[in-house]
Design a protein around this motif. Structure first.
Motif: not given
Lengths: 208, 732
Positions: B338-347
């Motif tokens: 778990k990171t404080d990076c932007g979220p994931n979406r289907a790529w």
């Protein structure tokens, strides 16, 4: 306390960002002819760039004289898209990297996001829309369709203008020259093969 | 009367289906006349700029927008967050300002008084030890707990891996990884919204979406409207790649600002926010151990992988590791960070390219250790496929051999590390893929007018894959008309609901429903023709603008349609139906020929070969374009494209088109595409092609680099620095 540091852009500081950022008015008037001096608003305070006073400018776009009322910090791209509804040039990177907003100014391919609108008075501006007249289109557009040199199409008009301008300059370009000469534009969908084939075909016919 | 059955018909009779047909919206797009959401600009439109968090993680201590509202030309401010809220990543949106011009909106953003209190962040996505050690207190139901940022997700053991490893004649251990990338849609996410009174829907939203039929309800719920009161329009979309399925809060913000100001409002994400916030592709890093026999037969697979998909705390899918292949003995573990990076979406092809890198690079390294030809090791194990891919093992053999022929693999291949004597080394690599791509639920309506006009309506979208064109081909072919005699209406939720476009499901869904509806319409018209002209209804065929019976023209299409008695014929078409029009599952193989400058670390692509099946092909040219696109995107993630997070500030430091590097026209080399289309493929029905070609490219290039230099560059993209680091490590 304000927390508004600009996005880090690395070493690639560019003139236009400087111009339209703080102090835009002062710097911009130094660049253009004296007619605009004094019209520039200079109300820069507490990190807020003043809106500046809008002024009427005359542009020659696609052979027609048009006027627009713009502040001096407004880019050519914004005037073309928002005032003149010429939305063929797209806003993508806004950092003069991708070429989606390519237009021709006095025959040369230029990123419309790299020019302030007031800089372009008296120049001959041609957008992608000038390459189509009803059902009659420039051979570059025909070639893009023939070689399926597009997918989502968002970079396509910029590539079309870049290709037209490049072939005007180098009508008999070689493959290597095309690969270098069209390197100013970016496509995300991956249409480079079709664009190359289109440019090659036209170059082999003399560039027209 | 003979049974009327919907089929694609004999392959050799088609004039449009399966041919290379120019896209019907090509001139509109290439000449700049096509209007995208970002181009919608009716008089009075207000433009927006965003205030975003510029810290890895922060709490908003103070947020005052009053001064912004007073900036001349600013008409509204929408708050995504309030004082006291936490911003969870660099780029998390705080507020949107709507103004007469975007520059004025930016003035408004600058006038917002905001104070952030920086919180501890963690963005070090490839460092499993650091993630495990990074602990924070989490309170759930009043209970406080120390929680690590690393969480074990999958732990699967099949067979007896330890015994198999002991018995293995060769054991290879390796480390592989691929960094997070963004979608980088050239048209950013966003909407143009306006409210209207009187007839028609209350809220009209031009929305840059892959989901025309599915987003209206999300706006309706938000604003307390009936779904019937929301019109969604998307005639053109400038890239989605899996990230544009929702209304999204910025879509709601546009609608809310439009409501408050009484003006149309356009809100598009700026480039930096576009890269940071509406989705990324998760990273994956893996330690792999493979045991094999001396002949290359793999007997055991062990892997532990980790990575991040941002705040969700996931990584690439452990249930699909190893990829395409499967082995009798295996241990697969995965740990999400778990990171404080932007979220994931289907790529595009979620998880598959990363899984392919880990699996196919490890197999290639095994080949190197065995001093075997990589292609032979892939073929040696081609019977050891996972359940899905196993249906295709013969196909893989054929496709690998075909790719080898096009690459001249036999003549060019050399053992790993023997890529030449000079400082520039040359090598070959390969990788394989699989994808589903079956049709899903969707409808369309085919309408035939009494004057012969034919059109189809469906709430689908053309992402640039050629959806409009393939639908037009099917409609025109079915009615025996020229392509320009039919009209395709899509891009509005006023039309029959169609599928969202993701997962390569569109071409099967929309061509299936169109063929079914059009066939039924033709039968109804044929019945009228049969009665009028006294021919057998089931003998009637359409072609060349006429209806034919027994090889003789009966009447023209227009004459036939006149029998509709001044009332247009409307037929609904459904998808999917198990009638053989569509199918599922494709394989594919790609090979790369590259050279590596060992002085500079620069990799140059000479040639890529992609052999890909996709069942019945509707349009050969747009199908090939999908493969070109996949390969070029694969080249990007192999060589240059990555999100770079700065551990100190927690920020995404290359969120622009200058330093987020994509290949340009001169960087791609020669790309050779072979659509695998024997009659057996044609006969199985349409399968989608959007995802598969992007999957194996990066792995094939990475393997070619390893073949050239004899050194594995473990983490992709293989930037010059990573190449030089790997070479230096090998020399040390």
């Amino acid at each position: 306390m304000h927390d508004h540091e600009e996005e880090s852009r690395g070493p690639g500081f560019n003139r236009r960002d400087f111009l339209r950022g703080s102090g835009a008015a002062v710097a911009a008037t130094a660049l253009v002819n004296g007619a605009h001096e004094g019209l520039a608003a200079q109300d820069v305070k507490k990190g807020v760039v003043a809106a500046g006073k809008a002024q009427d400018i005359k542009l020659k776009v696609n052979g027609k004289e048009v006027t627009a009322k713009v502040e001096n910090r407004v880019t050519l791209l914004d005037v073309l898209r928002d005032d003149l509804q010429l939305t063929g040039c797209k806003e993508v990177c806004d950092t003069t990297n991708c070429g989606a907003c390519t237009v021709m100014i006095d025959g040369k391919a230029v990123y419309a996001c790299s020019r302030l609108a007031i800089e372009c008075e008296g120049k001959d501006i041609k957008t992608v829309e000038s390459l189509r007249n009803g059902d009659t289109v420039d051979p570059v557009i025909t070639g893009f369709c023939k070689h399926d040199a597009m997918q989502c199409g968002f970079c396509t008009p910029g590539f079309v203008v870049a290709t037209r301008a490049f072939l005007n300059q180098k009508p008999n370009a070689s493959l290597e020259e095309i690969r270098k000469g069209l390197g100013g534009n970016i496509c995300r969908c991956g249409t480079y093969a079709g664009i190359t084939a289109c440019a090659m075909e036209i170059a082999q016919k003399g560039g027209a | 009367m003979a049974e009327r059955k919907v089929t694609w018909g004999p392959r050799d009779k088609h004039t449009l289906i399966g041919k290379s047909i120019q896209r019907i919206d090509g001139v509109e797009k290439a000449s700049g006349f096509a209007k995208y959401t970002n181009d919608i600009n009716p008089p009075g439109t207000l433009f927006c700029k965003l205030l975003v968090c510029k810290h890895g993680k922060a709490r908003i201590k103070k947020l005052n927008v009053e001064a912004a509202k007073k900036v001349p030309g600013v008409h509204g401010v929408y708050l995504f967050k309030n004082e006291g809220d936490t911003c969870n990543w660099d780029g998390d949106i705080v507020a949107a300002v709507a103004a007469e011009r975007s520059q004025v909106a930016q003035d408004g953003v600058r006038a917002i008084e905001v104070v952030f209190e920086e919180l501890k962040h963690f963005v070090d996505e490839d460092d499993l030890a650091a993630a495990t050690a990074f602990k924070e207190t989490v309170e759930t139901d009043g209970k406080k707990e120390e929680v690590s940022r690393a969480k074990d997700l999958v732990d699967r053991t099949v067979g007896d891996p330890d015994a198999a490893l002991k018995a293995a004649e060769v054991v290879h251990e390796g480390y592989y990884g691929i960094n997070t990338i963004s979608h980088m849609c050239l048209e950013p996410h966003g909407s143009h919204a306006h409210w209207q009174t009187g007839e028609g829907p209350k809220l009209v939203v031009h929305h840059s979406t892959q989901n025309v039929s599915g987003t209206g309800g999300q706006f309706a719920t938000k604003f307390g409207l009936d779904a019937a009161d929301v019109r969604i329009i998307c005639n053109y979309i400038g890239g989605g790649f899996g990230s544009k399925f929702a209304a999204d809060e910025w879509g709601w913000a546009a609608a809310q600002l439009a409501k408050e100001t009484g003006r149309p409002v356009r809100l598009m994400l700026d480039r930096a926010t576009e890269l940071k916030t509406p989705g990324t592709r998760p990273s994956g890093y893996a330690k792999v151990t493979i045991g094999a026999k001396k002949d290359g037969t793999i007997t055991v697979w062990k892997s532990h992988h980790w990575g991040t998909d941002g705040p969700q705390g996931g990584t690439i899918d452990g249930n699909q590791m190893p990829y395409v292949f499967d082995f009798e003995n295996k241990v697969v573990k995965s740990t999400g960070i778990k990171t404080d990076c932007g979220p994931n979406r289907a790529w595009r092809a979620p998880h598959h390219p990363q899984l392919c890198v880990v699996t196919d690079c490890a197999i290639d390294d095994l080949a190197a250790k065995l001093k075997m030809d990589s292609k032979e090791v892939f073929l040696k194990n081609i019977k050891q496929l996972d359940k899905v891919a196993a249906q295709n093992s013969d196909l893989y053999v054929a496709e690998i051999n075909r790719a080898a022929e096009l690459m001249d693999w036999k003549a060019k291949w050399h053992p790993h590390g023997e890529g030449g004597k000079g400082s520039v080394k040359r090598g070959l690599g390969l990788a394989i893929n699989r994808w589903g791509g079956g049709a899903v639920k969707g409808t369309c309506m085919v309408k035939v007018h009494p004057d012969g006009g034919a059109e189809v309506f469906l709430g689908s979208q053309d992402l640039g894959t050629g959806t409009r064109t393939v639908i037009a081909q099917v409609l025109a072919e079915t009615f025996g008309l020229a392509l320009n005699k039919v009209k395709v209406n899509l891009g509005s939720n006023a039309y029959p609901a169609a599928n969202p476009s993701g997962g390569s499901i569109t071409v099967g869904s929309v061509t299936g429903s169109t063929r079914r509806a059009a066939s039924e319409a033709l039968w109804k018209i044929s019945d009228l023709v049969a009665e009028k002209y006294k021919v057998a209804a089931d003998s009637i065929e359409a072609g060349d603008g006429k209806l034919w019976s027994g090889g003789k023209a009966v009447c023209t299409w227009q004459e036939a349609c006149r029998l509709l008695d001044n009332r247009a014929l409307e037929v609904m078409g459904e998808s999917p139906v198990k009638d053989g029009l569509t199918s599922v599952l494709v394989g594919g193989c790609q090979m790369a020929d590259v050279s590596v400058d060992t002085d500079t670390g620069i990799i140059r692509i000479h040639k890529m070969v992609a052999v890909q099946d996709c069942g019945t092909i509707i349009n050969e040219m747009t199908a090939k374009s999908q493969i070109y696109g996949g390969v070029i995107m694969g080249i990007a993630s192999a060589l240059s494209e990555e999100r770079i997070m700065d551990n100190t500030t927690g920020r995404y430091i290359n969120a622009d088109l200058d330093t987020y590097r994509l290949p340009r026209i001169g960087d791609i080399g020669e790309i050779v595409i072979d659509l695998w289309q024997p009659d057996s493929e044609y006969n199985r029905g349409v399968v989608g092609l959007g995802e598969p070609p992007v999957i194996p490219t990066a792995a094939a290039i990475a393997n070619a680099v390893a073949n050239a230099t004899g050194v594995r560059v473990p983490v992709l993209p293989m930037t010059p620095k990573r190449v030089l680091d790997a070479l230096k490590g090998a020399r040390a």
